[in-house]
Design a protein around this motif. Structure first.
Motif, PDB file in Angstrom:
ATOM      1  N   TYR A  95       1.328   4.378   1.160  1.00  0.00           N
ATOM      2  CA  TYR A  95       0.983   5.407   2.129  1.00  0.00           C
ATOM      3  C   TYR A  95       1.696   6.703   1.762  1.00  0.00           C
ATOM      4  O   TYR A  95       2.701   6.704   1.044  1.00  0.00           O
ATOM      5  N   GLN A 122       0.841  -1.182   0.000  1.00  0.00           N
ATOM      6  CA  GLN A 122       0.000   0.000   0.000  1.00  0.00           C
ATOM      7  C   GLN A 122       0.880   1.237   0.000  1.00  0.00           C
ATOM      8  O   GLN A 122       1.808   1.351   0.820  1.00  0.00           O
ATOM      9  N   CYS A 155       7.561   0.312   5.068  1.00  0.00           N
ATOM     10  CA  CYS A 155       6.893   0.208   6.368  1.00  0.00           C
ATOM     11  C   CYS A 155       5.941   1.367   6.644  1.00  0.00           C
ATOM     12  O   CYS A 155       6.273   2.524   6.420  1.00  0.00           O
ATOM     13  N   TYR A 156       4.757   1.042   7.156  1.00  0.00           N
ATOM     14  CA  TYR A 156       3.777   2.051   7.554  1.00  0.00           C
ATOM     15  C   TYR A 156       3.983   2.499   8.993  1.00  0.00           C
ATOM     16  O   TYR A 156       3.437   3.518   9.421  1.00  0.00           O
TER      17      TYR A 156
END
Length: 258
Positions: free
Chosen positions: A157, A155, A254-255
């Motif tokens: 972000y 995703q 990494c989120y």
């Protein structure tokens, strides 16, 4: 109560001593992720904790042994994607991780360990052929040591939007890749599931999995769907005790880290 340790940081790899101390203290103070000035106390006594769900890319096996020796039940999500050091800076090579996965499965039984092939970066460098070859190799190595693999596509972000500029978002190519991975997994007696994304050709996972937890515990639990997670997430309610911006794995997608 179910403890998640943790979606926010890799406790079984880089915060082992801290976590064991918290188990000895029988409580931990957790920072509110939306208000850094607020903390809440979580009871970690064995009488209060039904099970701990760990998440890691390089878990310490002695740490897991110590948790078991202290009388806690657990299972672990072990991520093996095998990207290079440009993507996962501080993660060991694929062969070491596979050996560690097998060792954990042998020690604690395969119902205590779930393989995550997560996230899938689909672009020119890591194209469908790359993932088919890589997934096939890992899946074949783990075929007798786990019964489930969970994946999701990366995703983008806001904090990583400048990191990946060539992501392939073609739905048909993603569906075709899912079908290929599903077939590979099936041949190795592994069920492939998707984490919180919508595809009509694959089952959605429950990472905090009520069925798995009840099978491990040997009794029924009352927890229902966690309404604090994403809409497509099937996890049941848990308490996460991790803190953002504390993971040392150095993964650029990494989120949980700035």
């Amino acid at each position: 109560m179910i403890i998640s340790a943790s979606r926010r940081t890799d406790i079984p790899s880089t915060h082992c001593e801290w976590f064991l101390e918290k188990l000895k203290d029988k409580y931990v103070l957790v920072q509110n992720p939306f208000n850094k000035n607020k903390f809440y106390k979580v009871d970690l006594s064995k009488e209060n904790v039904d099970i701990i769900v760990f998440w890691s890319k390089n878990p310490n096996i002695d740490f897991l042994e110590e948790v078991r020796n202290m009388g806690y039940k657990f299972y672990i999500h072990f991520t093996i994607t095998a990207y290079d050091k440009n993507i996962e800076k501080n993660i060991p090579n694929r062969e070491l991780l596979i050996k560690k996965f097998i060792n954990i499965s042998d020690r604690f039984k395969k119902d205590k360990i779930v393989w995550r092939y997560d996230p899938i970066i689909l672009n020119k460098e890591f194209n469908s052929n790359y993932h088919i070859k890589n997934f096939s190799y890992i899946s074949n190595a783990l075929k007798n040591y786990t019964d489930e693999c969970i994946f999701s596509f990366v995703q983008i972000y806001s904090k990583i939007k400048n990191v990946f500029k060539d992501i392939n978002n073609d739905i048909e190519e993603r569906k075709n890749l899912i079908n290929d991975l599903k077939e590979i997994a099936s041949k190795n007696n592994i069920i492939l599931k998707n984490c919180s994304q919508s595809f009509d050709n694959i089952e959605n996972s429950s990472c905090i999995d009520k069925n798995r937890i009840e099978n491990i515990l040997g009794y029924k639990i009352k927890e229902n769907k966690d309404k604090g997670q994403r809409k497509l997430c099937n996890c049941i309610k848990s308490v996460d005790i991790g803190t953002y911006n504390t993971c040392q794995n150095g993964c650029i997608y990494c989120y949980a880290n700035k």
